[in-house]
Write a protein that holds these residues in place. Structure first.
Motif, short mmCIF file in Angstrom:
data_model
loop_
_atom_site.label_atom_id
_atom_site.label_comp_id
_atom_site.label_asym_id
_atom_site.label_seq_id
_atom_site.Cartn_x
_atom_site.Cartn_y
_atom_site.Cartn_z
N TYR A 1 0.94 -1.28 -0.03
CA TYR A 1 -0.03 0.01 -0.13
C TYR A 1 0.77 1.27 -0.18
N ARG B 1 -7.32 -0.68 -0.33
CA ARG B 1 -7.98 0.33 0.43
C ARG B 1 -9.49 -0.18 1.05
N SER C 1 -8.41 4.60 3.91
CA SER C 1 -8.88 4.08 2.66
C SER C 1 -8.84 5.27 1.70
N LEU C 2 -8.72 6.59 2.34
CA LEU C 2 -8.93 7.70 1.05
C LEU C 2 -7.36 8.59 1.28
#
Length: 413
Positions: free
Chosen positions: A249, A381, A310-311
C-alpha cells in the motif's frame, strides 16, 4: 462498573510496584527476543532450502503463524497450571523453555524442523499473559488500569527495538547466531524473574481446581467476560489485517521511490510509539472514569481513524493516521484486562487471562488472513473499510454489554 469487593483479593505481603518494574523489563526482553528474528525469518526459511518463490511465501507464512496457533491451544492449560502452582513458576517455565527452543531453532537443518520448533515455541510461550495475571492479582484495584497499561508498554517497546537490532546482528554475525543471542536474552529474563520477582502463593491441590465449566460458573457475568475475549480477538484482527498489505500500500501511495523499505518500516513502527505514550496515561484515566468508558471511546476512535486510511493520498498521511490508531490500541488491551480483573476472582485469574491470550493469538492468525483475502478480492483500500466494519460491530456490542449495564447499575444504586 460495580462487581463487589469480594472479587478482588490483593496480596499485601509482596511489593507489587517492584514486581511491576521487574516483569516490565522481562516483557521488554521477551518482546525484543521474539521480534529480533522477525525481519529475516523468510531468509532463514530460504537458507534451509526453500527457494521457489511461491513455496517460500507459503512456508514463511506457516512458520510465522504456527507459533500463534499453538500458543492459543496451550494457553488454557498453562493458565490452569498457573492457578494451581503460581504465576511466577509459569514465568520461569516460559522464559527457560523459549530460551532452549531458540537454541534448537538456531541449529535447525531443514524447514520441517523449523516448523516443528516454531510450534513448540508457541506451546512453551506465555510470559506476557502470565506477567499480566501476576500483576493483576497483586495491584490495588484503583491502580490496575495504570499498572496494566504500563506493563503493556514493556513488550511493545521490546518489539519496536527488536527488528532493528535483529537486522544489524544478522548482517554482522549471520542468521543462526541471532537465534543464539535471542536465547541468551530469554535466559537473562529467566534469571531476572527467578531472583527478583516475589509471589505469595499457596499451591492448590489438583482435586480442588475448577474445570472450565466451573470457572465460568464462578463468574458473576460470564457473558460479559466472553464478550471481552471477543473484543481482544477483534483488536488483534484490526491490528493484523493491515500487516500483509502495508508495504504494498505504501508503494502504491509513494510511486517510484528508492527508500520504500525505510518508509514502510517507519509507518509500521509509529503505532507502537503511540501506544507507548498513550497506554499508561489512558490507563490512569480509566482508573478514574472506568475502563469500560475508555474501551468504548477508543473503539469508536479507531473506527474514525480507519475509515480515512482508505482515502489517503500519500504515505505521510497514512503515518499520521497509523500513529492515532496506535494511541487507541495502547489503551484497548489494558482496558480489557482491567475489566477481566474486575469480573473474576484471583482463584481463576490465571485461566481467565490465558483464555484471553488464546483469543488474542487467534486474532493474530486471522487478522492477516482477513487482510490478504480482502486485498486480493477488492484492493488495498477495502482492507481498511472491512476492518472498520468489524470494529464497528464490536463497538456496538461493547456498548450494549458495558456502558448500558453501567447505566442500569447506577440507577439501581
Amino acid at each position: 462498573m460495580s462487581t463487589g469487593p469480594e472479587t478482588i483479593v490483593v496480596s499485601s505481603s509482596v511489593n507489587w510496584r517492584r514486581n511491576l518494574y521487574v516483569v516490565w523489563f522481562g516483557c521488554f526482553l521477551t518482546g525484543a527476543a521474539f521480534s529480533l528474528v522477525m525481519p529475516f525469518l523468510p531468509l532463514y526459511v530460504e537458507q534451509l532450502g526453500i527457494t521457489d518463490h511461491q513455496a517460500l511465501n507459503l512456508w514463511s507464512g506457516l512458520v510465522f503463524s504456527i507459533t500463534f496457533l499453538f500458543s492459543a491451544l496451550a494457553s488454557p492449560f498453562w493458565g490452569g497450571l498457573a492457578d494451581r502452582r503460581g504465576r511466577k513458576l509459569m514465568l520461569l517455565r516460559s522464559a527457560l523453555g523459549m530460551a532452549i527452543v531458540m537454541v534448537l531453532i538456531g541449529m535447525a537443518q531443514n524447514v520441517w524442523q523449523l516448523l516443528f520448533l516454531r510450534a513448540l515455541l508457541g506451546l512453551l510461550g506465555g510470559f506476557v499473559p502470565n506477567a499480566n495475571a501476576l500483576i493483576a492479582t497483586q495491584v490495588p484495584r484503583g491502580r490496575s488500569g495504570w499498572a496494566l497499561g504500563t506493563l503493556s508498554t514493556g513488550a511493545v517497546s521490546g518489539a519496536l527495538l527488536g527488528p532493528v537490532i535483529g537486522g544489524l546482528l544478522a548482517d554482522h554475525y549471520g542468521l543462526r547466531m541471532v537465534f543464539f543471542i535471542t536465547a541468551s536474552v530469554l535466559f537473562l529474563c529467566f534469571v531476572l524473574t527467578l531472583y527478583a520477582v516475589k509471589e505469595d502463593f499457596t499451591p492448590v491441590p489438583k482435586k480442588d481446581v475448577m474445570n472450565a465449566r466451573q470457572v465460568f460458573a464462578s463468574l458473576q457475568k460470564p457473558r460479559l467476560v466472553l464478550g471481552l475475549f471477543v473484543t481482544t480477538l477483534i483488536i488483534q484482527v484490526a491490528t493484523g489485517s493491515i500487516a500483509p498489505i502495508l508495504t504494498l500500500y505504501v508503494r502504491e501511495l509513494s510511486g517510484a521511490t528508492n527508500n520504500l523499505a525505510f518508509i514502510s518500516g517507519f509507518i509500521a513502527s509509529v503505532p507502537g510509539v503511540a501506544a507507548l505514550i498513550s497506554a499508561p496515561r489512558l490507563g490512569r484515566l480509566g482508573d478514574r472514569i472506568g475502563p469500560e468508558r475508555i474501551l468504548i471511546a477508543m473503539l469508536i476512535f479507531s473506527i474514525l481513524v480507519l475509515l480515512p486510511m482508505s482515502l489517503v493520498q500519500n504515505p505521510w498521511q497514512l503515518a499520521v493516521l497509523r500513529f492515532l490508531l496506535g494511541a487507541a490500541d495502547g489503551a484497548l488491551l489494558p482496558a480489557v484486562q482491567a475489566l477481566l480483573l474486575y469480573n473474576s476472582s484471583n482463584q481463576v485469574a490465571g485461566r481467565i487471562f490465558s483464555y484471553n491470550q488464546a483469543f488474542r493469538d487467534i486474532g493474530n492468525v486471522s487478522g492477516p488472513l482477513l487482510g490478504s483475502v480482502v486485498a486480493a478480492g477488492w484492493g488495498f483500500r477495502a482492507v481498511f473499510l472491512a476492518t472498520a466494519i468489524v470494529v464497528s460491530c464490536n463497538a456496538v456490542y461493547s456498548y450494549w454489554f458495558l456502558a448500558r449495564r453501567r447505566v442500569k447499575a447506577t440507577k439501581a444504586d
